[in-house]
Design an enzyme around this catalytic site. Structure first.
Site, mmCIF file in Angstrom:
data_model
loop_
_atom_site.group_PDB
_atom_site.id
_atom_site.type_symbol
_atom_site.label_atom_id
_atom_site.label_comp_id
_atom_site.label_asym_id
_atom_site.label_seq_id
_atom_site.Cartn_x
_atom_site.Cartn_y
_atom_site.Cartn_z
ATOM 1 N N CYS A 115 0.817 -1.222 0.000
ATOM 2 C CA CYS A 115 0.000 0.000 0.000
ATOM 3 C C CYS A 115 0.848 1.268 0.000
ATOM 4 C CB CYS A 115 -0.945 -0.012 1.195
ATOM 5 S SG CYS A 115 -1.859 -1.544 1.308
ATOM 6 N N HIS A 252 -2.911 6.808 2.445
ATOM 7 C CA HIS A 252 -3.418 5.548 1.908
ATOM 8 C C HIS A 252 -4.832 5.334 2.459
ATOM 9 C CE1 HIS A 252 -4.109 1.446 1.108
ATOM 10 N NE2 HIS A 252 -3.783 0.993 2.303
ATOM 11 N N ASN A 282 -10.298 -0.316 -0.187
ATOM 12 C CA ASN A 282 -8.842 -0.246 -0.056
ATOM 13 C C ASN A 282 -8.239 -0.906 -1.290
ATOM 14 O OD1 ASN A 282 -6.150 -0.844 0.539
ATOM 15 N ND2 ASN A 282 -6.548 -1.295 2.700
HETATM 16 O O1 UT7 Z 1 -4.078 -1.469 3.525
HETATM 17 C C1 UT7 Z 1 -3.043 -2.191 3.998
HETATM 18 C C2 UT7 Z 1 -2.990 -2.345 5.433
HETATM 19 N N1 UT7 Z 1 -4.221 -2.777 6.035
HETATM 20 C C3 UT7 Z 1 -4.816 -1.992 6.909
HETATM 21 O O2 UT7 Z 1 -4.397 -0.897 7.094
HETATM 22 C C4 UT7 Z 1 -6.015 -2.552 7.641
HETATM 23 C C5 UT7 Z 1 -6.008 -2.078 9.057
HETATM 24 N N2 UT7 Z 1 -7.045 -2.676 9.874
HETATM 25 C C6 UT7 Z 1 -8.363 -2.470 9.700
HETATM 26 O O3 UT7 Z 1 -8.786 -1.722 8.821
HETATM 27 C C7 UT7 Z 1 -9.286 -3.129 10.681
HETATM 28 O O4 UT7 Z 1 -8.507 -3.851 11.619
HETATM 29 C C8 UT7 Z 1 -10.310 -4.098 10.030
HETATM 30 C C9 UT7 Z 1 -11.372 -3.284 9.259
HETATM 31 C C10 UT7 Z 1 -9.626 -5.042 9.063
HETATM 32 C C11 UT7 Z 1 -11.065 -4.865 11.099
HETATM 33 O O5 UT7 Z 1 -11.664 -3.967 12.033
HETATM 34 P P1 UT7 Z 1 -11.424 -4.111 13.605
HETATM 35 O O6 UT7 Z 1 -12.177 -3.019 14.216
HETATM 36 O O7 UT7 Z 1 -9.941 -4.171 13.866
HETATM 37 O O8 UT7 Z 1 -12.139 -5.481 13.900
HETATM 38 P P2 UT7 Z 1 -11.589 -6.777 14.637
HETATM 39 O O9 UT7 Z 1 -10.942 -7.683 13.638
HETATM 40 O O10 UT7 Z 1 -10.822 -6.403 15.849
HETATM 41 O O11 UT7 Z 1 -12.959 -7.433 15.097
HETATM 42 C C12 UT7 Z 1 -13.804 -6.806 16.069
HETATM 43 C C13 UT7 Z 1 -15.092 -7.594 16.205
HETATM 44 C C14 UT7 Z 1 -14.862 -9.085 16.395
HETATM 45 O O12 UT7 Z 1 -15.906 -9.582 17.222
HETATM 46 P P3 UT7 Z 1 -15.654 -9.819 18.792
HETATM 47 O O13 UT7 Z 1 -14.498 -10.772 18.872
HETATM 48 O O14 UT7 Z 1 -15.340 -8.480 19.361
HETATM 49 O O15 UT7 Z 1 -16.955 -10.395 19.227
HETATM 50 C C15 UT7 Z 1 -15.032 -9.656 15.026
HETATM 51 O O16 UT7 Z 1 -15.416 -11.001 15.017
HETATM 52 O O17 UT7 Z 1 -15.866 -7.480 14.999
HETATM 53 C C16 UT7 Z 1 -16.102 -8.780 14.445
HETATM 54 N N3 UT7 Z 1 -16.018 -8.671 13.000
HETATM 55 C C17 UT7 Z 1 -17.076 -8.443 12.198
HETATM 56 N N4 UT7 Z 1 -18.382 -8.294 12.447
HETATM 57 C C18 UT7 Z 1 -19.193 -8.052 11.381
HETATM 58 C C19 UT7 Z 1 -14.890 -8.730 12.250
HETATM 59 N N5 UT7 Z 1 -15.195 -8.548 10.950
HETATM 60 C C20 UT7 Z 1 -16.534 -8.375 10.894
HETATM 61 C C21 UT7 Z 1 -17.438 -8.128 9.826
HETATM 62 N N6 UT7 Z 1 -18.738 -7.976 10.114
HETATM 63 N N7 UT7 Z 1 -17.016 -8.039 8.542
#
Ligand code: UT7
Length: 337
Positions: A115, A252, A282
């Site tokens: 990225c 980005h 993204n």
């Molecule tokens: O571009 C290159 C580099 N990449 C990035 O910069 C990405 C950086 N990271 C992110 O953008 C975020 O970490 C994500 C969008 C990928 C994920 O968001 P998050 O707020 O970090 O979510 P998480 O993975 O910590 O999950 C939080 C909760 C979890 O549930 P519990 O364990 O709290 O009950 C997940 O199971 O949200 C749940 N969850 C979802 N729920 C509904 C994870 N993905 C989803 C989903 N829909 N798609």
């Protein structure tokens, strides 16, 4: 002392027609529009046609540039394609672009900084031109991330999409675009975002050889929101300018919450920030040229503006550039470079 003899003279972009909305994802996986919108800001992404590859997207972005700016590319002497989704491991996507565009006398290289690819590509192009090695370089950021996205992994598939952008960088004796740069890497954190179908043991722990994105989103997020604001400060310090001198910040487009947090830490207004994630998701190396071109087409970015571009992501790597934006519209007289 940072000196440059290179100038960005034209821009173009392209996204595939097919849309993948949050509602479409809701039908595929256990997710919903509210979660995706709140956590990422993304509403939809574009998906390449099954016959459409990264080189095609790159060429379409260049054709868009040529048409809008009446620029010829036949005398381009280097093509840099920034991508993590090349058509093949070899030949390079840049060589395919060279052949498809019919450019006769150009070098061609792919650059993979994920990225951060596009800002690294501009940094390299500026260096090659300033050193007197090249005169006219195409820098393309293009991706077909849908091909390496695991659509069963709901924490990852919701963010990625396809698209591309291209700029022309030319020799300029007196009006360089490049004012300062800051680059860095943290390879020890690389395991937080990888795509592998080759390595058996790249990191200490077991890796997944699926050929698809494997991402620890939280770790990448934490790294980026602490690293990027410091990098932004360094870019401005090197140019001997203040953050208040920046007209538009173009980070980005990974995730809107991340951008908000970066702006907050850097004490920079979100209102002066441009991003392409709402409509395109993204798109890795393509997000910055897509946001840039969107800003140009919407009349937000004007000649004379100072732009702070900041790429970050897989590697982990990051690269920030301060750009003095000065391009001329189609048909208007181009002052001597
Ligand atoms: O571009 C290159 C580099 N990449 C990035 O910069 C990405 C950086 N990271 C992110 O953008 C975020 O970490 C994500 C969008 C990928 C994920 O968001 P998050 O707020 O970090 O979510 P998480 O993975 O910590 O999950 C939080 C909760 C979890 O549930 P519990 O364990 O709290 O009950 C997940 O199971 O949200 C749940 N969850 C979802 N729920 C509904 C994870 N993905 C989803 C989903 N829909 N798609």
């Amino acid at each position: 002392m940072y000196s440059s003899k290179a100038r960005i003279t034209a821009i173009g972009s392209y996204v595939p027609e097919k849309r993948l909305t949050n509602d479409d994802l809701e039908r595929l996986i256990d997710t919903n529009d509210e979660w995706i919108s709140k956590r990422t800001g993304i509403k939809e992404r574009r998906i390449a046609h099954e016959d459409e590859y990264t080189s095609d997207i790159g060429c379409k972005a260049v054709w868009n540039l040529m048409e809008r700016f009446e620029k010829s590319v036949e005398d381009v002497d280097m093509i840099i394609v920034c991508t993590l989704t090349p058509d093949f491991n070899t030949p390079s996507t840049a060589a395919l672009v060279q052949a498809k565009l019919g450019i006769k006398n150009a070098g061609a290289i792919d650059l993979n900084a994920a990225c951060a690819g596009f800002t690294y590509g501009l940094h390299v192009a500026n260096g090659l031109i300033t050193a007197g090695l090249h005169k006219k370089i195409l820098v393309i950021g293009a991706e077909t991330l849908s091909r390496i996205t695991d659509y069963e992994d709901r924490t990852t598939c919701i963010i990625f999409g396809d698209g591309g952008g291209a700029v022309l960088v030319e020799y300029s004796e007196n009006q360089p675009s490049f004012l300062s740069a800051h680059v860095g890497s943290a390879g020890e954190k690389g395991k937080n975002l990888y795509v592998s179908n080759l390595s058996k043991q790249m990191f200490e722990e077991e890796i997944i050889n699926s050929g698809k994105f494997v991402q620890n989103g939280r770790e990448v997020y934490k790294w980026a929101v602490t690293t990027v604001p410091k990098g932004m400060e360094s870019v401005m310090e090197k140019a001997n300018l203040a953050m208040s001198d920046v007209d538009w910040f173009i980070p980005h487009s990974a995730n809107l919450r991340m951008i908000e947090s970066i702006c907050d830490k850097a004490d920079f207004s979100l209102g002066k920030t441009l991003y392409s994630l709402v409509e395109f998701g993204n798109t890795s190396a393509a997000t910055i040229p897509l946001s840039l071109d969107k800003g140009v087409l919407e009349g937000k970015i004007k000649n004379g503006n100072k732009l702070l571009l900041y790429g970050f992501g897989g590697g982990l790597t990051h690269a920030g550039l301060l750009i003095d934006w000065n391009i001329w519209d189609k048909g208007s007289e181009t002052p001597a470079l």
